[in-house]
Design a protein around this motif. Structure first.
Motif, PDB file in Angstrom:
ATOM      1  N   ASP A  98      31.787   4.149 -22.129  1.00 21.30           N
ATOM      2  CA  ASP A  98      32.118   3.175 -23.175  1.00 21.30           C
ATOM      3  C   ASP A  98      33.166   2.165 -22.699  1.00 21.30           C
ATOM      4  OD1 ASP A  98      30.390   4.040 -25.150  1.00 21.30           O
ATOM      5  OD2 ASP A  98      31.807   5.515 -25.933  1.00 21.30           O
ATOM      6  N   LYS A  99      34.113   2.614 -21.884  1.00 14.15           N
ATOM      7  CA  LYS A  99      35.251   1.765 -21.514  1.00 14.15           C
ATOM      8  C   LYS A  99      35.010   0.956 -20.234  1.00 14.15           C
ATOM      9  CE  LYS A  99      37.822   3.225 -24.918  1.00 14.15           C
ATOM     10  NZ  LYS A  99      38.258   2.336 -26.027  1.00 14.15           N
ATOM     11  N   SER A 100      34.131   1.427 -19.388  1.00 15.54           N
ATOM     12  CA  SER A 100      33.891   0.723 -18.133  1.00 15.54           C
ATOM     13  C   SER A 100      32.845  -0.367 -18.330  1.00 15.54           C
ATOM     14  CB  SER A 100      33.409   1.700 -17.057  1.00 15.54           C
ATOM     15  OG  SER A 100      33.000   1.006 -15.901  1.00 15.54           O
ATOM     16  N   SER A 101      33.002  -1.478 -17.610  1.00 14.82           N
ATOM     17  CA  SER A 101      32.054  -2.595 -17.719  1.00 14.82           C
ATOM     18  C   SER A 101      31.104  -2.651 -16.534  1.00 14.82           C
ATOM     19  CB  SER A 101      32.811  -3.925 -17.826  1.00 14.82           C
ATOM     20  OG  SER A 101      33.691  -4.097 -16.736  1.00 14.82           O
ATOM     21  N   GLY A 102      30.993  -1.559 -15.794  1.00 12.25           N
ATOM     22  CA  GLY A 102      30.063  -1.518 -14.675  1.00 12.25           C
ATOM     23  C   GLY A 102      28.620  -1.533 -15.148  1.00 12.25           C
ATOM     24  N   SER A 103      27.719  -1.899 -14.249  1.00  5.54           N
ATOM     25  CA  SER A 103      26.280  -1.910 -14.547  1.00  5.54           C
ATOM     26  C   SER A 103      25.700  -0.554 -14.146  1.00  5.54           C
ATOM     27  CB  SER A 103      25.601  -3.045 -13.769  1.00  5.54           C
ATOM     28  OG  SER A 103      24.218  -3.058 -14.021  1.00  5.54           O
ATOM     29  N   PHE A 104      25.563   0.336 -15.119  1.00  8.31           N
ATOM     30  CA  PHE A 104      25.165   1.718 -14.841  1.00  8.31           C
ATOM     31  C   PHE A 104      23.650   1.838 -14.701  1.00  8.31           C
ATOM     32  CE2 PHE A 104      29.310   2.069 -16.798  1.00  8.31           C
ATOM     33  CZ  PHE A 104      29.928   3.014 -16.003  1.00  8.31           C
ATOM     34  N   HIS A 105      23.241   2.703 -13.775  1.00  4.51           N
ATOM     35  CA  HIS A 105      21.811   2.893 -13.548  1.00  4.51           C
ATOM     36  C   HIS A 105      21.414   4.356 -13.349  1.00  4.51           C
ATOM     37  CE1 HIS A 105      22.927   3.417  -9.342  1.00  4.51           C
ATOM     38  NE2 HIS A 105      23.557   2.251  -9.391  1.00  4.51           N
ATOM     39  N   THR A 106      22.399   5.256 -13.233  1.00  4.24           N
ATOM     40  CA  THR A 106      22.078   6.658 -12.952  1.00  4.24           C
ATOM     41  C   THR A 106      23.092   7.572 -13.615  1.00  4.24           C
ATOM     42  OG1 THR A 106      21.193   6.064 -10.779  1.00  4.24           O
ATOM     43  CG2 THR A 106      21.711   8.378 -11.135  1.00  4.24           C
ATOM     44  N   VAL A 107      22.604   8.688 -14.146  1.00  4.63           N
ATOM     45  CA  VAL A 107      23.494   9.760 -14.573  1.00  4.63           C
ATOM     46  C   VAL A 107      22.908  11.084 -14.079  1.00  4.63           C
ATOM     47  CG1 VAL A 107      22.400  10.068 -16.847  1.00  4.63           C
ATOM     48  CG2 VAL A 107      24.744  10.826 -16.486  1.00  4.63           C
ATOM     49  N   GLY A 108      23.761  11.903 -13.505  1.00  2.00           N
ATOM     50  CA  GLY A 108      23.352  13.228 -13.069  1.00  2.00           C
ATOM     51  C   GLY A 108      24.198  14.284 -13.743  1.00  2.00           C
ATOM     52  N   LEU A 109      23.555  15.339 -14.220  1.00  2.00           N
ATOM     53  CA  LEU A 109      24.256  16.492 -14.801  1.00  2.00           C
ATOM     54  C   LEU A 109      24.094  17.653 -13.833  1.00  2.00           C
ATOM     55  CD1 LEU A 109      23.156  16.253 -18.554  1.00  2.00           C
ATOM     56  CD2 LEU A 109      25.121  15.188 -17.424  1.00  2.00           C
ATOM     57  N   ASN A 110      25.192  18.069 -13.236  1.00  2.81           N
ATOM     58  CA  ASN A 110      25.138  19.046 -12.152  1.00  2.81           C
ATOM     59  C   ASN A 110      25.831  20.349 -12.531  1.00  2.81           C
ATOM     60  OD1 ASN A 110      23.914  17.016 -10.725  1.00  2.81           O
ATOM     61  ND2 ASN A 110      25.697  16.535  -9.463  1.00  2.81           N
ATOM     62  N   MET A 111      25.378  21.425 -11.907  1.00  2.00           N
ATOM     63  CA  MET A 111      25.983  22.739 -12.075  1.00  2.00           C
ATOM     64  C   MET A 111      26.089  23.408 -10.718  1.00  2.00           C
ATOM     65  SD  MET A 111      23.573  24.037 -15.239  1.00  2.00           S
ATOM     66  CE  MET A 111      24.479  25.537 -15.585  1.00  2.00           C
ATOM     67  N   SER A 112      27.208  24.060 -10.479  1.00  2.00           N
ATOM     68  CA  SER A 112      27.362  24.887  -9.290  1.00  2.00           C
ATOM     69  C   SER A 112      27.558  26.332  -9.741  1.00  2.00           C
ATOM     70  CB  SER A 112      28.547  24.415  -8.451  1.00  2.00           C
ATOM     71  OG  SER A 112      28.681  25.204  -7.289  1.00  2.00           O
ATOM     72  N   MET A 113      26.716  27.210  -9.226  1.00  2.00           N
ATOM     73  CA  MET A 113      26.728  28.618  -9.615  1.00  2.00           C
ATOM     74  C   MET A 113      26.721  29.478  -8.362  1.00  2.00           C
ATOM     75  SD  MET A 113      23.708  28.124 -12.456  1.00  2.00           S
ATOM     76  CE  MET A 113      22.960  26.786 -11.514  1.00  2.00           C
ATOM     77  N   HIS A 114      26.890  30.771  -8.550  1.00  2.00           N
ATOM     78  CA  HIS A 114      26.802  31.666  -7.404  1.00  2.00           C
ATOM     79  C   HIS A 114      26.409  33.064  -7.866  1.00  2.00           C
ATOM     80  CE1 HIS A 114      31.075  31.761  -8.716  1.00  2.00           C
ATOM     81  NE2 HIS A 114      30.923  33.070  -8.572  1.00  2.00           N
ATOM     82  N   ILE A 115      25.851  33.809  -6.924  1.00  2.00           N
ATOM     83  CA  ILE A 115      25.519  35.218  -7.105  1.00  2.00           C
ATOM     84  C   ILE A 115      26.234  35.972  -5.997  1.00  2.00           C
ATOM     85  CG2 ILE A 115      23.690  36.951  -7.064  1.00  2.00           C
ATOM     86  CD1 ILE A 115      21.766  34.723  -8.000  1.00  2.00           C
ATOM     87  N   LEU A 116      27.131  36.868  -6.341  1.00  2.00           N
ATOM     88  CA  LEU A 116      27.853  37.633  -5.330  1.00  2.00           C
ATOM     89  C   LEU A 116      26.899  38.569  -4.597  1.00  2.00           C
ATOM     90  CD1 LEU A 116      31.124  38.547  -7.278  1.00  2.00           C
ATOM     91  CD2 LEU A 116      30.777  36.682  -5.652  1.00  2.00           C
ATOM     92  N   ASP A 117      26.940  38.512  -3.282  1.00  2.00           N
ATOM     93  CA  ASP A 117      26.091  39.386  -2.462  1.00  2.00           C
ATOM     94  C   ASP A 117      26.701  39.450  -1.068  1.00  2.00           C
ATOM     95  OD1 ASP A 117      23.073  40.606  -2.621  1.00  2.00           O
ATOM     96  OD2 ASP A 117      23.573  39.951  -0.583  1.00  2.00           O
ATOM     97  N   ASP A 118      26.742  40.649  -0.494  1.00  2.00           N
ATOM     98  CA  ASP A 118      27.364  40.813   0.821  1.00  2.00           C
ATOM     99  C   ASP A 118      26.564  40.167   1.942  1.00  2.00           C
ATOM    100  OD1 ASP A 118      29.501  42.216  -0.239  1.00  2.00           O
ATOM    101  OD2 ASP A 118      28.542  44.175   0.026  1.00  2.00           O
ATOM    102  N   HIS A 119      25.275  39.915   1.696  1.00  2.00           N
ATOM    103  CA  HIS A 119      24.412  39.355   2.737  1.00  2.00           C
ATOM    104  C   HIS A 119      23.566  38.231   2.131  1.00  2.00           C
ATOM    105  CE1 HIS A 119      25.610  42.762   5.230  1.00  2.00           C
ATOM    106  NE2 HIS A 119      25.314  43.547   4.211  1.00  2.00           N
ATOM    107  N   PRO A 120      24.181  37.093   1.832  1.00  2.00           N
ATOM    108  CA  PRO A 120      23.458  36.037   1.110  1.00  2.00           C
ATOM    109  C   PRO A 120      22.251  35.474   1.862  1.00  2.00           C
ATOM    110  CG  PRO A 120      25.602  35.256   1.887  1.00  2.00           C
ATOM    111  CD  PRO A 120      25.587  36.729   2.085  1.00  2.00           C
ATOM    112  N   SER A 121      22.332  35.353   3.180  1.00  2.00           N
ATOM    113  CA  SER A 121      21.185  34.827   3.936  1.00  2.00           C
ATOM    114  C   SER A 121      19.985  35.762   3.817  1.00  2.00           C
ATOM    115  CB  SER A 121      21.560  34.625   5.407  1.00  2.00           C
ATOM    116  OG  SER A 121      22.537  33.615   5.547  1.00  2.00           O
TER     117      SER A 121
END
Length: 223
Positions: A98-121
């Motif tokens: 609302d406050k910025s006067s830039g010309s917007f063209h993209t919005v991304g909604l991101n999440m970073s999660m994890h699963i604990l595991d001793d051998h992730p590979s």
């Protein structure tokens, strides 16, 4: 791990990425954020810096962070492990729009999660290659140490992309020491020149999170 118990997915970061050409202001300052009531007046700045190389502006509050490059603003928030119904980052991003006067063209909604595991590979290898899930998901791709896939959709002048990447690594989120984990980075990106559509995408963040979680939980299920 029991075949009947799905692995526990912990949330670490939620974020909003705003693409604009150009971003206005070109340099982000705590004064701009506070003057325009983008952040609450009582929030205390933990760190603020500007640079000619890398991100132009970086501002850190207790759990919320801003990072501004030439045409991309990233706003992200550290979270408790559970999935909740309220985060500051989305209201902050809407106020910035609302406050910025830039010309917007993209919005991304991101999440970073994890699963604990001793051998992730090994976990990733067993889950996505031995079970041959590559053949049942659209547009899958092998990344350097993990697995990822994406979905694209187009409607009128708008394009959406869903991506989910699994990688091996470690996490120190809310922990004293790093623990081995499967790192999951996921998000939905909307490309549109229509600012109300971009704002609506942020407003409906909970629907997006549920969509991502449904995909992730299906992908990591023991079935």
């Amino acid at each position: 791990m029991s075949k009947n118990i799905p692995p526990e997915i912990e949330l670490s970061i939620v974020g909003v990425v705003l693409g604009a050409t150009p971003h206005v202001p070109a340099l982000l300052t705590p004064e701009f954020l506070k003057k325009n009531e983008i952040v609450p007046s009582e929030w205390v700045v933990q760190e603020s810096m500007s640079s000619a190389h890398g991100p132009r502006s970086q501002i850190a509050y207790e759990d919320l962070f801003f990072q501004l490059d030439d045409d991309v603003l990233r706003v992200f928030e550290k979270c408790r492990p559970g999935f909740e119904n309220n985060y500051d980052v989305f209201d902050v991003a809407l106020r910035y729009l609302d406050k910025s006067s830039g010309s917007f063209h993209t919005v991304g909604l991101n999440m970073s999660m994890h699963i604990l595991d001793d051998h992730p590979s090994e976990w990733i290898g067993d889950k996505f290659y031995k079970e041959q899930k590559l053949t049942c998901l659209p547009d899958t791709r092998v990344i350097e140490t993990g697995f990822g896939f994406s979905l694209d959709a187009e409607h009128k002048d708008e394009q959406k992309n869903l991506f989910i990447n699994f990688d091996s690594g470690s996490t120190t989120h809310l922990r004293q020491e790093a623990q081995q984990a499967v790192i999951i980075n996921a998000g939905v990106v909307l490309n549109s020149q229509n600012k109300p559509s971009l704002k609506e995408q942020i407003t409906r963040w909970n629907d997006t999170h549920n969509l991502i979680l449904n995909y992730v939980r299906t992908m990591v299920s023991e079935n």
